[in-house]
Design an enzyme around this catalytic site. Structure first.
Site, PDB file in Angstrom:
ATOM      1  N   CYS A 103      29.381  43.995 -35.421  1.00 25.03           N
ATOM      2  CA  CYS A 103      29.495  44.836 -36.623  1.00 25.03           C
ATOM      3  C   CYS A 103      29.797  43.983 -37.855  1.00 25.03           C
ATOM      4  O   CYS A 103      30.643  43.084 -37.808  1.00 25.03           O
ATOM      5  CB  CYS A 103      30.592  45.876 -36.413  1.00 25.03           C
ATOM      6  SG  CYS A 103      30.712  47.029 -37.790  1.00 25.03           S
ATOM      7  N   CYS A 130      37.190  45.568 -40.355  1.00 23.68           N
ATOM      8  CA  CYS A 130      38.364  46.359 -39.965  1.00 23.68           C
ATOM      9  C   CYS A 130      39.299  45.474 -39.128  1.00 23.68           C
ATOM     10  O   CYS A 130      38.899  44.972 -38.065  1.00 23.68           O
ATOM     11  CB  CYS A 130      37.927  47.588 -39.186  1.00 23.68           C
ATOM     12  SG  CYS A 130      36.580  48.496 -39.999  1.00 23.68           S
ATOM     13  N   CYS A 170      39.724  45.740 -35.245  1.00 26.74           N
ATOM     14  CA  CYS A 170      38.565  46.049 -34.400  1.00 26.74           C
ATOM     15  C   CYS A 170      37.972  44.850 -33.652  1.00 26.74           C
ATOM     16  O   CYS A 170      37.527  43.874 -34.264  1.00 26.74           O
ATOM     17  CB  CYS A 170      37.477  46.725 -35.218  1.00 26.74           C
ATOM     18  SG  CYS A 170      36.140  47.332 -34.151  1.00 26.74           S
ATOM     19  N   CYS A 188      31.711  61.366 -25.982  1.00 30.48           N
ATOM     20  CA  CYS A 188      31.800  60.809 -27.340  1.00 30.48           C
ATOM     21  C   CYS A 188      31.112  59.442 -27.369  1.00 30.48           C
ATOM     22  O   CYS A 188      31.485  58.547 -26.610  1.00 30.48           O
ATOM     23  CB  CYS A 188      33.256  60.622 -27.739  1.00 30.48           C
ATOM     24  SG  CYS A 188      34.235  62.112 -27.594  1.00 30.48           S
ATOM     25  N   CYS A 229      29.829  64.325 -29.123  1.00 24.78           N
ATOM     26  CA  CYS A 229      30.502  63.778 -30.304  1.00 24.78           C
ATOM     27  C   CYS A 229      29.905  62.400 -30.554  1.00 24.78           C
ATOM     28  O   CYS A 229      29.583  61.686 -29.596  1.00 24.78           O
ATOM     29  CB  CYS A 229      32.000  63.670 -30.049  1.00 24.78           C
ATOM     30  SG  CYS A 229      32.914  62.937 -31.435  1.00 24.78           S
ATOM     31  N   CYS A 264      35.958  65.403 -36.315  1.00 22.66           N
ATOM     32  CA  CYS A 264      36.993  64.710 -35.549  1.00 22.66           C
ATOM     33  C   CYS A 264      37.463  63.582 -36.468  1.00 22.66           C
ATOM     34  O   CYS A 264      36.690  62.662 -36.768  1.00 22.66           O
ATOM     35  CB  CYS A 264      36.406  64.161 -34.251  1.00 22.66           C
ATOM     36  SG  CYS A 264      37.554  63.134 -33.313  1.00 22.66           S
ATOM     37  N   ARG A 267      44.569  64.624 -30.537  1.00 22.52           N
ATOM     38  CA  ARG A 267      44.237  63.809 -29.355  1.00 22.52           C
ATOM     39  C   ARG A 267      45.162  62.603 -29.225  1.00 22.52           C
ATOM     40  O   ARG A 267      45.308  61.816 -30.164  1.00 22.52           O
ATOM     41  CB  ARG A 267      42.777  63.341 -29.396  1.00 22.52           C
ATOM     42  CG  ARG A 267      42.433  62.507 -28.144  1.00 22.52           C
ATOM     43  CD  ARG A 267      40.990  62.052 -28.094  1.00 22.52           C
ATOM     44  NE  ARG A 267      40.088  63.164 -27.998  1.00 22.52           N
ATOM     45  CZ  ARG A 267      39.037  63.352 -28.779  1.00 22.52           C
ATOM     46  NH1 ARG A 267      38.753  62.484 -29.715  1.00 22.52           N
ATOM     47  NH2 ARG A 267      38.272  64.404 -28.632  1.00 22.52           N
TER      48      ARG A 267
HETATM   49  N1  SAM Z   1      31.798  51.875 -36.415  1.00 20.17           N
HETATM   50  C1  SAM Z   1      32.161  53.211 -36.596  1.00 20.17           C
HETATM   51  C2  SAM Z   1      33.271  53.390 -37.585  1.00 20.17           C
HETATM   52  O1  SAM Z   1      34.077  52.489 -37.735  1.00 20.17           O
HETATM   53  O2  SAM Z   1      33.358  54.448 -38.213  1.00 20.17           O
HETATM   54  C3  SAM Z   1      32.510  53.926 -35.316  1.00 20.17           C
HETATM   55  C4  SAM Z   1      33.286  53.213 -34.217  1.00 20.17           C
HETATM   56  S1  SAM Z   1      34.953  52.723 -34.604  1.00 20.17           S
HETATM   57  C5  SAM Z   1      35.313  51.649 -33.272  1.00 20.17           C
HETATM   58  C6  SAM Z   1      35.895  54.188 -34.326  1.00 20.17           C
HETATM   59  C7  SAM Z   1      37.387  54.145 -34.514  1.00 20.17           C
HETATM   60  O3  SAM Z   1      37.984  53.485 -33.418  1.00 20.17           O
HETATM   61  C8  SAM Z   1      37.964  53.431 -35.702  1.00 20.17           C
HETATM   62  O4  SAM Z   1      37.878  54.170 -36.877  1.00 20.17           O
HETATM   63  C9  SAM Z   1      39.413  53.226 -35.289  1.00 20.17           C
HETATM   64  O5  SAM Z   1      40.204  54.322 -35.699  1.00 20.17           O
HETATM   65  C10 SAM Z   1      39.325  53.194 -33.754  1.00 20.17           C
HETATM   66  N2  SAM Z   1      39.680  51.848 -33.259  1.00 20.17           N
HETATM   67  C11 SAM Z   1      38.915  50.752 -33.268  1.00 20.17           C
HETATM   68  N3  SAM Z   1      39.554  49.690 -32.760  1.00 20.17           N
HETATM   69  C12 SAM Z   1      40.792  50.126 -32.404  1.00 20.17           C
HETATM   70  C13 SAM Z   1      41.938  49.493 -31.836  1.00 20.17           C
HETATM   71  N4  SAM Z   1      41.949  48.191 -31.536  1.00 20.17           N
HETATM   72  N5  SAM Z   1      43.038  50.246 -31.603  1.00 20.17           N
HETATM   73  C14 SAM Z   1      43.034  51.558 -31.908  1.00 20.17           C
HETATM   74  N6  SAM Z   1      41.983  52.202 -32.458  1.00 20.17           N
HETATM   75  C15 SAM Z   1      40.881  51.503 -32.712  1.00 20.17           C
HETATM   76 FE1  SF4 Z   2      32.645  48.081 -37.274  1.00 21.62          FE
HETATM   77 FE2  SF4 Z   2      34.793  48.274 -35.758  1.00 21.62          FE
HETATM   78 FE3  SF4 Z   2      35.002  48.782 -38.361  1.00 21.62          FE
HETATM   79 FE4  SF4 Z   2      33.631  50.505 -36.753  1.00 21.62          FE
HETATM   80  S1  SF4 Z   2      35.823  50.037 -36.682  1.00 21.62           S
HETATM   81  S2  SF4 Z   2      33.001  49.719 -38.784  1.00 21.62           S
HETATM   82  S3  SF4 Z   2      32.783  49.055 -35.257  1.00 21.62           S
HETATM   83  S4  SF4 Z   2      34.470  46.788 -37.435  1.00 21.62           S
END
Ligand code: SAM
Ligand code: SF4
Ligand code: DTB
Length: 347
Positions: A56, A60, A63, A100, A131, A191, A263
């Site tokens: 990606c 974030c 992530c 999901c 979802c 959600c 959740r």
């Molecule tokens: N890429 C898309 C986005 O960011 O909108 C969808 C997938 S993203 C992985 C979905 C959500 O997963 C993020 O918004 C975050 O809240 C959660 N998430 C990701 N990594 C995480 C982590 N290490 N611990 C807890 N929640 C996490």
């Molecule tokens: Fe990309 Fe992870 Fe951010 Fe979703 S949460 S936009 S997968 S970096």
């Protein structure tokens, strides 16, 4: 029903005051709200699948799927319909009522939407609620997904507006609100939640929940994630949050958005059963079931079955199949749902 059900004007002081209540007082109030609106012994069961993993471009800080961090996650292309369908059927057989699907995109490109729509149509055809979480949506995307049979779109605001800039720099908080508007306008259920334990203050946890509760509509589903710290991400060494502080966040979410399903989302693998039980008492009414979240671990299926038995919990009825409780999470050896919905799940 109390009139707080419809409030969208929570002040920060009010939310902070809830967080500051004595723990037992807060749990008592949250559980009281929970019982007014929900069956306290029913838990909605969802299973997650990463249909497009890693690589990606976003940053974030939590992530493991961001290409810029060295986390060991291998980037993969969008899965085929057949491969997703196999996993969805397995999730249904294991007792999930909602499937999901997550994609590690900033957002889908126009050319991705027909492919995801085909996947959604096929999963919906199994009799599961659907979802998707694909990132920021462009014009027409939400409607196309809705037309394909999507029930929910997951898009989190992640944290308080004032802390957001410390976690994500590649897209704005406002962009997220725009996608949430598109989701609502297309008639999809929302959600939307966030992550706690990223080093924010209690005041900032209050800010996250205040922002969620003051959205134009309360999200039907509110995932409260505990940070899963992943080595290689900027938050990989974050000190774990006090578990009781996590329970407080569940309880405050419960009070602010009484009709939503809160959740108990990521982070259960790091939590002991007693803390999870407190979360259910405080108003959590949904979990992710299955040994993986997107890329990180989740409790074993057997451990969840045992927890449900020990706490006398049962899976919630599906919106899509009223009257149907997919209960093989409790009785895995039984065969056939027996409630007339044509599914293959145990009663
Ligand atoms: N890429 C898309 C986005 O960011 O909108 C969808 C997938 S993203 C992985 C979905 C959500 O997963 C993020 O918004 C975050 O809240 C959660 N998430 C990701 N990594 C995480 C982590 N290490 N611990 C807890 N929640 C996490
Ligand atoms: Fe990309 Fe992870 Fe951010 Fe979703 S949460 S936009 S997968 S970096
Ligand atoms: C949500 O709020 N939490 C889920 C789901 N929505 C997509 C994701 C949790 C991801 C945890 C880290 C991982 O497994 O990669």
């Amino acid at each position: 029903m109390t009139d707080i059900a419809t409030r969208h004007d929570w002040t920060r002081a009010e939310v902070s005051a809830l967080f500051a209540l004595p723990f037992n007082e807060l749990l008592y109030r949250a559980h009281t709200v929970h019982r007014e609106h929900h069956d306290p012994n029913a838990v909605q069961v969802s299973t997650l699948l990463s249909i497009k993993t890693g690589g990606c471009p976003e940053d974030c800080a939590y992530c493991p799927q961001a290409a810029r961090y060295d986390t060991g996650v291998q980037a993969q292309k969008l899965m085929t319909v057949a491969a997703v369908l196999e996993r969805a059927q397995a999730a249904k057989d294991a007792g999930a009522s909602r499937f999901c699907m997550g994609a590690a995109w900033r957002g889908p490109k126009d050319r991705d939407i027909p492919k995801v729509a085909e996947i959604v149509r096929a999963v919906k055809g199994l009799g599961l609620e659907t979802c998707a979480t694909l990132g920021l949506l462009g014009d027409g995307h939400a409607q196309a997904l809705k037309d394909a049979g999507l029930d929910y779109y997951n898009h989190n605001i992640d944290t308080a507006p004032e802390f957001y800039g410390e976690i994500i720099h590649t897209r704005e908080y406002q962009d997220r609100l725009g996608t949430l508007n598109q989701v609502r306008d297309a008639g999809l259920k929302t959600c939307c939640g966030g992550i706690v334990g990223m080093g924010e203050t209690r005041e900032q946890r209050a800010g996250l929940l205040q922002a969620l509760a003051n959205l134009p509509e309360h999200p039907q589903s509110v995932p409260i994630n505990q940070l899963v710290p992943v080595a290689g991400t900027p938050l990989g060494d974050t000190e774990p949050l006090d578990p009781f502080e996590f329970v407080r966040a569940i309880a405050v979410a419960r009070i602010l958005m009484p009709q939503s399903i809160v959740r108990l989302s990521a982070g259960r693998q790091q939590m002991d059963d007693a803390v999870q039980a407190l979360c259910f008492f405080a108003g959590a009414g949904s979990i992710f079931h299955g040994e993986k979240l997107l890329t990180t671990g989740n409790p074993d299926v057997e451990a969840d079955r045992a927890l449900f038995r020990r706490l006398d919990l049962h899976p919630m009825e599906m919106d899509a199949h009223p009257g149907t409780v997919h209960a093989d999470i409790i009785q895995p050896e039984a065969g056939g749902c027996g409630q007339g919905c044509g599914c293959s799940v145990a009663a």
